[in-house]
Scaffold this motif. Structure first.
Motif, PDB file in Angstrom:
ATOM      1  N   UNK B  85       0.839  -1.209   0.000  1.00  0.00           N
ATOM      2  CA  UNK B  85       0.000   0.000   0.000  1.00  0.00           C
ATOM      3  C   UNK B  85       0.872   1.256   0.000  1.00  0.00           C
ATOM      4  N   UNK B  88       2.157   2.159  -3.419  1.00  0.00           N
ATOM      5  CA  UNK B  88       1.262   2.599  -4.494  1.00  0.00           C
ATOM      6  C   UNK B  88       1.461   4.071  -4.847  1.00  0.00           C
ATOM      7  N   UNK B  90      -0.321   6.316  -3.715  1.00  0.00           N
ATOM      8  CA  UNK B  90      -1.616   6.994  -3.513  1.00  0.00           C
ATOM      9  C   UNK B  90      -2.223   6.628  -2.153  1.00  0.00           C
ATOM     10  N   UNK B  91      -1.357   6.153  -1.260  1.00  0.00           N
ATOM     11  CA  UNK B  91      -1.786   5.942   0.131  1.00  0.00           C
ATOM     12  C   UNK B  91      -1.602   7.298   0.812  1.00  0.00           C
ATOM     13  N   UNK B  92      -2.692   8.064   0.846  1.00  0.00           N
ATOM     14  CA  UNK B  92      -2.579   9.497   1.154  1.00  0.00           C
ATOM     15  C   UNK B  92      -2.036   9.775   2.535  1.00  0.00           C
ATOM     16  N   UNK B  93      -2.215   8.829   3.462  1.00  0.00           N
ATOM     17  CA  UNK B  93      -1.695   9.022   4.819  1.00  0.00           C
ATOM     18  C   UNK B  93      -0.162   9.031   4.825  1.00  0.00           C
ATOM     19  N   UNK B  95       1.573  10.048   1.858  1.00  0.00           N
ATOM     20  CA  UNK B  95       1.919  10.744   0.630  1.00  0.00           C
ATOM     21  C   UNK B  95       1.643  12.212   0.821  1.00  0.00           C
ATOM     22  N   UNK B 134       6.162  14.859   9.459  1.00  0.00           N
ATOM     23  CA  UNK B 134       5.545  14.770   8.148  1.00  0.00           C
ATOM     24  C   UNK B 134       4.940  16.111   7.785  1.00  0.00           C
ATOM     25  N   UNK B 135       4.953  16.425   6.504  1.00  0.00           N
ATOM     26  CA  UNK B 135       4.474  17.726   6.033  1.00  0.00           C
ATOM     27  C   UNK B 135       5.142  18.813   6.876  1.00  0.00           C
ATOM     28  N   UNK B 138       3.447  17.998  11.520  1.00  0.00           N
ATOM     29  CA  UNK B 138       2.890  16.752  12.049  1.00  0.00           C
ATOM     30  C   UNK B 138       4.038  15.945  12.641  1.00  0.00           C
ATOM     31  N   UNK B 175      -2.313   8.134  13.261  1.00  0.00           N
ATOM     32  CA  UNK B 175      -2.313   6.819  12.616  1.00  0.00           C
ATOM     33  C   UNK B 175      -1.053   6.060  12.989  1.00  0.00           C
ATOM     34  N   UNK B 177       1.011   4.355  10.510  1.00  0.00           N
ATOM     35  CA  UNK B 177       1.427   3.942   9.164  1.00  0.00           C
ATOM     36  C   UNK B 177       2.864   3.450   9.169  1.00  0.00           C
TER      37      UNK B 177
END
Lengths: 448, 180, 85
Positions: B85, B88, B90-93, B95, B134-135, B138, B175, B177
């Motif tokens: 996942x 991919x 496109x696993x937005x959490x 990406x 992240x970003x 976060x 999350x 992830x």
């Protein structure tokens, strides 16, 4: 109606998702008088068992008394406010405040009413025996409802009956709580509640689970991988066509089927687990016999106003979106199984639920990303001047045969979201139950 | 094969430490497919939920493997799905992707079978501190304990079992992830 | 911290400032334990709620109030306990 909600035209101001004043008002106008899910009876099976739970921002203790009754008490000492219980679960006859030692009984041998004040240090010497102990018991909720294992509470003693609150949504909740063989109730919560914090407004969670098939695209990564219980792509077994069904005037809704009177043919599921597949195949036969030609529905996901959401099949779970500030929510997930299911069935379900939902859920993770950054990008003064768009299917709702009070709007629409925010606006603007529950009020008048 | 027991213990501990440091690099360099190769095919990966309970009732402090809800309770199939996942794009959490650093410390070899000098299976306890950013802002710091079983295979060691105890009851991250 | 309470000086307990109970951790007491109270009563521990402050006890002897004797459970506060009996 409400100046920030134009549900007729399908637009809603972003203010209601970020504004601290509106959030504070919600606590009083919505959470202090709504029926809120506080737990599952299987989590407090024995006399004296308790869990701590939440009602809005309030901490409550949910206990089973020695006589078997369930009680929901504000978790705050009546003397100076300290939490009388800081454990998540346990078994006790007394809740004693660590601050000055006031102690409250929950067991009928000690008290006439659970929560009564039974221990006051220095009662004779320092209070001169003059404190009215009966007046200073822990604060009870106004009303409690037990429904097929779920426990609900309402601070307002004048609130309508829970079943009136639920209305026709009951059929969809039943699908989640009833046995897969169609017999009533008999589901249980597996031990352990997932709790986690998320920087989003609680309504964004509730409106997603009220039925938003449109956002399926956001789950494309998990669909490409495939985590369903039969292998292959996608994230669950094939399901029957669903549509948005909502209850204007109550604020609930979900994705499901309209009522029907015969059971569709068995669709193979759980193919990765032959023992589980055989079990469900057998249950299908029982279901056909048990339900006969009685009306029944299926559903996948729904929300009961304001903040309880549930999944009925794959996965099968209850979610509470507890408000924790205008842009923070504490999520609680409880997972359901049939209490008498074989261990292999429970085990397969548990593994599937955990890879689907919760903070490690391969589906839920992408939802939370969207909710978090939608909230953040709606905080600014410019963004706040804008409205979210809920116009899909506007004007295309139609009644649901066999389900009074319900409308459906096809598989993809934002009817349920409009219904939810209409209800929200009613609560934020109307003072009494006559206006909020006109149907119930009328029924009461008729009864008189 | 060293005959001095102290030297044998040091060498074994050194091997295990190197295994963990390589593992941390694979995770922090996002080489997740290679990380999967460090796991046995029948690996158990379990992270119970912690509860706040009364002293003396520690038996109910963590949810039970095989019965209760957990943060993770899975094997290699699901772990591989998670890696797929992530891949991919496109696993937005994830990406854009998180920046992580796994700090692994307090490594103790508790048991070596059949013996330290010729170990083919070890039980190891360690601590982790995982920093994730992240970003823009976060940021999560997730700290806890790991109890592992490692088995020796031809090329080195593989992880056969990992129990992760996160030192939080309400998870203060949106999350999970990431891998621990 | 235990500060003197105004108006409490009439009790024998408060006059001593500290009591024997300051040395007792209620969590360590098991049902069946016998305790002496400040007023001279003797009680038997029936159930320990393990809150560190209270015990559920029955009275075995009470020089001031024989009516409390019997199997009925009474809440006993830690600072009213003077000693193990």
């Amino acid at each position: 109606m409400h100046p920030l909600v134009d549900a007729e035209n399908g637009t809603i101001s972003r203010e209601i998702f970020v504004n601290p004043d509106i959030y504070a008002e919600e606590q009083e106008r919505i959470f202090a008088r709504s029926w809120l899910f506080v737990g599952h009876e299987s989590l407090i099976a024995k006399p004296g068992d308790y869990i701590t739970s939440r009602m809005g921002e309030e901490s409550v203790v949910v206990t089973r008394g020695r006589q078997g009754g369930v009680h929901v008490l504000l978790n705050s000492c009546m003397h100076r406010g300290m939490k009388v219980c800081r454990y998540d679960q346990g078994n006790t006859r007394l809740f004693t405040c660590p601050y000055h030692g006031w102690s409250y009984g929950i067991d009928g041998k000690l008290v006439e009413r659970p929560g009564q004040l039974v221990g006051v240090p220095g009662f004779e010497q320092h209070y001169h025996g003059e404190l009215d102990r009966t007046a200073w018991g822990l604060r009870h909720v106004g009303r409690i409802a037990l429904y097929k294992g779920t426990i609900w509470a309402n601070w307002d003693a004048d609130a309508p009956d829970f079943l009136d609150w639920l209305g026709g949504m009951r059929a969809f909740l039943d699908f989640a709580l009833d046995h897969r063989d169609g017999s009533e109730g008999s589901s249980e919560a597996i031990g352990g509640i997932q709790k986690w914090r998320l920087n989003t407004n609680w309504k964004i969670v509730a409106e997603n689970f009220i039925g938003d098939l449109y956002h399926d695209i956001s789950h494309r990564s998990v669909d490409l991988v495939g985590i369903g219980p039969s292998g292959g792509k996608g994230r669950r077994d094939a399901q029957r066509p669903r549509m948005q069904i909502g209850f204007p005037g109550l604020g609930h809704g979900g994705l499901g089927e309209t009522p029907h009177n015969s059971e569709p043919d068995y669709a193979p599921a759980w193919a990765l687990y032959p023992e589980v597949e055989a079990y469900y195949r057998e249950l299908h036969e029982k279901r056909v016999r048990n339900l006969g030609d009685r009306p029944r529905v299926t559903m996948s996901v729904g929300t009961i106003f304001p903040n309880m959401s549930f999944h009925g099949r794959q996965p099968r779970t209850i979610l509470m979106a507890h408000p924790c500030g205008p842009t923070q929510t504490e999520m609680w997930r409880i997972y359901l199984v049939d209490a008498d299911a074989p261990e292999a069935v429970k085990d397969a379900a548990r593994h599937y639920y955990l890879r689907y939902s919760g903070p490690a859920g391969m589906t839920e993770q992408d939802d939370m990303e969207n909710w978090t950054y939608a909230t953040e990008a709606s905080k600014g003064v410019i963004a706040r001047r804008l409205h979210y768009n809920y116009q899909m299917g506007l004007g295309h709702a139609r009644p649901v045969p066999g389900l009074p009070g319900a409308v459906q709007n096809g598989p993809m629409a934002e009817e349920n979201q409009r219904i939810f925010y209409n209800r929200w606006a009613q609560f934020m603007t109307q003072a009494g139950w006559d206006g909020l529950m006109p149907t119930t009020a009328r029924a009461l008048e008729d009864a008189d | 094969m060293p005959t001095d027991p102290t030297l044998a213990a040091l060498l074994l501990e050194h091997e295990i430490r190197q295994f963990y440091f390589v593992e941390a690099d694979l995770l922090d360099e996002r080489r997740f497919a290679e990380w999967l190769d460090l796991l046995t095919d029948d690996v158990r990966y379990f992270a119970p939920i912690a509860r706040n309970i009364r002293r003396g009732e520690e038996a109910s402090e963590l949810t039970r493997e095989g019965f209760d809800a957990a943060w993770f309770d899975e094997g290699k199939v699901t772990l591989r799905q998670r890696v797929e996942q992530l891949a991919t794009g496109i696993h937005w959490a994830e990406e854009p992707q998180s920046r992580t650093s796994h700090l692994v410390t307090n490594i103790r070899v508790l048991e070596a079978l059949p013996e330290v000098a010729a170990a083919v299976e070890v039980r190891v306890r360690s601590r982790f501190l995982v920093y994730r950013n992240r970003l823009a802002d976060e940021t999560d710091i997730l700290v806890g304990k790991r109890s592992d079983t490692l088995v020796r295979v031809d090329a080195g060691w593989k992880l056969a079992r990992r129990e992760i105890q996160l030192d939080q009851s309400v998870l203060l991250a949106k999350n999970l992830t990431l891998f621990f | 911290m235990h500060l003197p309470v105004p108006g409490a000086h009439t009790t024998a307990l408060a006059k001593r400032g500290a009591t024997m109970s300051d040395g007792i951790n209620l969590l360590q007491l098991e049902p069946g334990a016998r305790l002496r109270l400040a007023n001279g009563a003797i009680v038997e521990l029936v159930e320990n709620p393990r809150d560190g402050s209270w015990l559920l006890c029955r009275y075995l002897a009470d020089p001031t109030d024989p009516a409390v004797l019997g199997d009925e459970e009474h809440m006993i506060f830690v600072r009213d306990i003077t000693a193990l009996a």
